[in-house]
Design a protein around this motif. Structure first.
Motif, PDB file in Angstrom:
ATOM      1  N   ASN A 104       0.841  -1.197   0.000  1.00  0.00           N
ATOM      2  CA  ASN A 104       0.000   0.000   0.000  1.00  0.00           C
ATOM      3  C   ASN A 104       0.878   1.249   0.000  1.00  0.00           C
ATOM      4  O   ASN A 104       2.078   1.191   0.296  1.00  0.00           O
ATOM      5  CB  ASN A 104      -0.962  -0.002   1.200  1.00  0.00           C
ATOM      6  CG  ASN A 104      -0.224   0.010   2.528  1.00  0.00           C
ATOM      7  OD1 ASN A 104       0.627   0.852   2.777  1.00  0.00           O
ATOM      8  ND2 ASN A 104      -0.560  -0.949   3.401  1.00  0.00           N
ATOM      9  N   TYR A 116      -7.614  10.575   8.960  1.00  0.00           N
ATOM     10  CA  TYR A 116      -6.371  10.587   8.194  1.00  0.00           C
ATOM     11  C   TYR A 116      -5.600  11.895   8.249  1.00  0.00           C
ATOM     12  O   TYR A 116      -4.438  11.941   7.842  1.00  0.00           O
ATOM     13  CB  TYR A 116      -6.662  10.236   6.720  1.00  0.00           C
ATOM     14  CG  TYR A 116      -7.266   8.879   6.540  1.00  0.00           C
ATOM     15  CD1 TYR A 116      -8.632   8.727   6.362  1.00  0.00           C
ATOM     16  CD2 TYR A 116      -6.483   7.732   6.568  1.00  0.00           C
ATOM     17  CE1 TYR A 116      -9.202   7.476   6.211  1.00  0.00           C
ATOM     18  CE2 TYR A 116      -7.044   6.468   6.418  1.00  0.00           C
ATOM     19  CZ  TYR A 116      -8.401   6.351   6.243  1.00  0.00           C
ATOM     20  OH  TYR A 116      -8.960   5.110   6.103  1.00  0.00           O
ATOM     21  N   LYS A 150       0.622   1.003  -9.522  1.00  0.00           N
ATOM     22  CA  LYS A 150      -0.398   2.016  -9.745  1.00  0.00           C
ATOM     23  C   LYS A 150       0.195   3.408  -9.524  1.00  0.00           C
ATOM     24  O   LYS A 150       1.236   3.557  -8.886  1.00  0.00           O
ATOM     25  CB  LYS A 150      -1.581   1.797  -8.796  1.00  0.00           C
ATOM     26  CG  LYS A 150      -2.301   0.458  -9.031  1.00  0.00           C
ATOM     27  CD  LYS A 150      -3.441   0.283  -8.059  1.00  0.00           C
ATOM     28  CE  LYS A 150      -4.158  -1.039  -8.283  1.00  0.00           C
ATOM     29  NZ  LYS A 150      -5.254  -1.236  -7.304  1.00  0.00           N
ATOM     30  N   ASN A 159      -0.816   5.947  -7.655  1.00  0.00           N
ATOM     31  CA  ASN A 159      -0.693   6.393  -6.260  1.00  0.00           C
ATOM     32  C   ASN A 159       0.450   5.683  -5.540  1.00  0.00           C
ATOM     33  O   ASN A 159       1.076   6.242  -4.638  1.00  0.00           O
ATOM     34  CB  ASN A 159      -2.015   6.199  -5.519  1.00  0.00           C
ATOM     35  CG  ASN A 159      -2.440   4.743  -5.440  1.00  0.00           C
ATOM     36  OD1 ASN A 159      -2.023   3.921  -6.259  1.00  0.00           O
ATOM     37  ND2 ASN A 159      -3.262   4.416  -4.467  1.00  0.00           N
ATOM     38  N   GLN A 160       0.764   4.441  -5.952  1.00  0.00           N
ATOM     39  CA  GLN A 160       1.907   3.739  -5.372  1.00  0.00           C
ATOM     40  C   GLN A 160       3.218   4.375  -5.837  1.00  0.00           C
ATOM     41  O   GLN A 160       4.152   4.545  -5.053  1.00  0.00           O
ATOM     42  CB  GLN A 160       1.867   2.261  -5.771  1.00  0.00           C
ATOM     43  CG  GLN A 160       0.711   1.477  -5.179  1.00  0.00           C
ATOM     44  CD  GLN A 160       0.661   0.061  -5.712  1.00  0.00           C
ATOM     45  OE1 GLN A 160       0.835  -0.181  -6.902  1.00  0.00           O
ATOM     46  NE2 GLN A 160       0.422  -0.899  -4.822  1.00  0.00           N
ATOM     47  N   CYS A 177      -6.592  16.724  -2.761  1.00  0.00           N
ATOM     48  CA  CYS A 177      -7.121  15.550  -2.052  1.00  0.00           C
ATOM     49  C   CYS A 177      -8.622  15.411  -2.264  1.00  0.00           C
ATOM     50  O   CYS A 177      -9.139  14.297  -2.414  1.00  0.00           O
ATOM     51  CB  CYS A 177      -6.805  15.654  -0.560  1.00  0.00           C
ATOM     52  SG  CYS A 177      -5.041  15.556  -0.168  1.00  0.00           S
ATOM     53  N   ASP A 199      -9.048  10.089  -2.636  1.00  0.00           N
ATOM     54  CA  ASP A 199      -8.289   8.965  -2.092  1.00  0.00           C
ATOM     55  C   ASP A 199      -7.794   9.328  -0.694  1.00  0.00           C
ATOM     56  O   ASP A 199      -7.066  10.309  -0.513  1.00  0.00           O
ATOM     57  CB  ASP A 199      -7.114   8.649  -3.018  1.00  0.00           C
ATOM     58  CG  ASP A 199      -6.465   7.311  -2.687  1.00  0.00           C
ATOM     59  OD1 ASP A 199      -5.751   6.788  -3.545  1.00  0.00           O
ATOM     60  OD2 ASP A 199      -6.678   6.797  -1.566  1.00  0.00           O
ATOM     61  N   GLN A 210     -13.291  11.231   7.391  1.00  0.00           N
ATOM     62  CA  GLN A 210     -11.996  10.995   6.755  1.00  0.00           C
ATOM     63  C   GLN A 210     -10.954  11.985   7.257  1.00  0.00           C
ATOM     64  O   GLN A 210      -9.787  11.624   7.453  1.00  0.00           O
ATOM     65  CB  GLN A 210     -12.129  11.098   5.228  1.00  0.00           C
ATOM     66  CG  GLN A 210     -12.964  10.000   4.605  1.00  0.00           C
ATOM     67  CD  GLN A 210     -13.036  10.134   3.089  1.00  0.00           C
ATOM     68  OE1 GLN A 210     -12.555  11.096   2.515  1.00  0.00           O
ATOM     69  NE2 GLN A 210     -13.667   9.164   2.441  1.00  0.00           N
ATOM     70  N   SER A 226      -5.602   7.902   1.054  1.00  0.00           N
ATOM     71  CA  SER A 226      -4.150   7.791   1.181  1.00  0.00           C
ATOM     72  C   SER A 226      -3.472   9.108   0.819  1.00  0.00           C
ATOM     73  O   SER A 226      -2.424   9.448   1.374  1.00  0.00           O
ATOM     74  CB  SER A 226      -3.618   6.664   0.292  1.00  0.00           C
ATOM     75  OG  SER A 226      -3.872   6.917  -1.070  1.00  0.00           O
ATOM     76  N   ASP A 227      -4.053   9.884  -0.111  1.00  0.00           N
ATOM     77  CA  ASP A 227      -3.500  11.197  -0.442  1.00  0.00           C
ATOM     78  C   ASP A 227      -3.609  12.143   0.747  1.00  0.00           C
ATOM     79  O   ASP A 227      -2.695  12.926   1.026  1.00  0.00           O
ATOM     80  CB  ASP A 227      -4.241  11.791  -1.640  1.00  0.00           C
ATOM     81  CG  ASP A 227      -3.877  11.099  -2.942  1.00  0.00           C
ATOM     82  OD1 ASP A 227      -4.726  11.070  -3.849  1.00  0.00           O
ATOM     83  OD2 ASP A 227      -2.746  10.595  -3.040  1.00  0.00           O
ATOM     84  N   THR A 277      -9.123  13.979  -5.875  1.00  0.00           N
ATOM     85  CA  THR A 277      -8.816  12.558  -6.071  1.00  0.00           C
ATOM     86  C   THR A 277      -9.753  11.660  -5.275  1.00  0.00           C
ATOM     87  O   THR A 277     -10.082  10.563  -5.708  1.00  0.00           O
ATOM     88  CB  THR A 277      -7.372  12.255  -5.655  1.00  0.00           C
ATOM     89  OG1 THR A 277      -7.192  12.570  -4.264  1.00  0.00           O
ATOM     90  CG2 THR A 277      -6.398  13.080  -6.483  1.00  0.00           C
TER      91      THR A 277
END
Length: 232
Positions: free
Chosen positions: A105, A218, A139, A141-142, A164, A169, A214, A171-172, A167
């Motif tokens: 991830n 995060y 990918k 993002n990876q 952010c 996501d 979120q 993870s961003d 997207t």
């Protein structure tokens, strides 16, 4: 056994009609190519272009032109593939050393971004590594987590939040929060400034329409907030 009449058409337009046990035609014509009318004048012909000898030239020229363009395109693709380098040995070892793969991830990859960054002297080296990772089916993002874009650090807090939100996501959100939370040095002023940037980032995320749950999950880093409170 079924009896057929030969369907072969002579140049005069007359059908052969000879009896045969083959559906393809009589013993003379059963292997003969199928004759079709010319697309321009209607004259019967057996050309693959469906054109008689008077008009087939332009269709052959078009086919030759298209074949030439296809060959040029294939040559360019081969040239590009041959000039895209794979990961150099020292950078390849990082993936094997920490067992990093397409299943990793973004957070796992980000932990080793600084170590890989020391092996990338300029933008060209970073670009080459990104291309190599894409060939390995990583990918986007990876790739961004392992080889972050240096230009991304010039984004303002508001621009980060909008990115952010665009997207979608999580993870961003987490990665940008980590970037903002890192103080420039170990002084109390730097720690407080990092905490302030992180707080502003959460505010801008909320204004950009990101889900509050979120944001709390995060974009809140309790350790940074705790360190900032101890410094004030």
């Amino acid at each position: 056994m079924v009896f057929y009449h030969c369907p072969y058409i002579h140049r005069t337009g007359k059908i052969c009609g000879r009896g045969s046990y083959r559906s393809e035609g009589c013993y003379v014509h059963w292997k003969s190519p199928v004759r079709t009318p010319c697309r321009d004048c209607g004259e019967l012909n057996s050309s693959i272009h469906n054109a008689c000898y008077k008009h087939v030239g332009k269709y052959q020229s078009r086919e030759n032109y298209r074949r030439k363009k296809r060959d040029e395109l294939r040559a360019k693709i081969v040239m590009l593939e041959n000039h895209i380098p794979d990961l150099p040995d020292s950078r390849h070892e990082i993936l094997n050393k920490y067992n990093l793969s397409t299943e990793s991830n973004p957070l796992q990859l980000r932990a080793h971004a600084n170590e890989l960054g020391t092996l990338l002297p300029d933008w060209k080296a970073r670009k080459d590594v990104k291309e190599a990772l894409r060939r390995r089916l990583f990918k986007e993002n990876q790739i961004e987590a392992l080889v972050p874009d240096k230009r991304g650090k010039k984004l303002t807090v508001k621009e980060r939040a909008r990115y952010c939100a665009k997207t979608g996501d999580v993870s961003d959100i987490w990665l940008h929060a980590l970037d903002l939370a890192v103080p420039k040095n170990n002084t109390d002023e730097a720690i407080v400034a990092a905490s302030s940037c992180l707080s502003q980032f959460r505010k801008e995320l909320a204004e950009a329409g990101v889900d509050p749950e979120q944001i709390n999950t995060y974009a809140k880093l309790p350790d940074i907030t705790r360190a900032s409170n101890q410094s004030t």
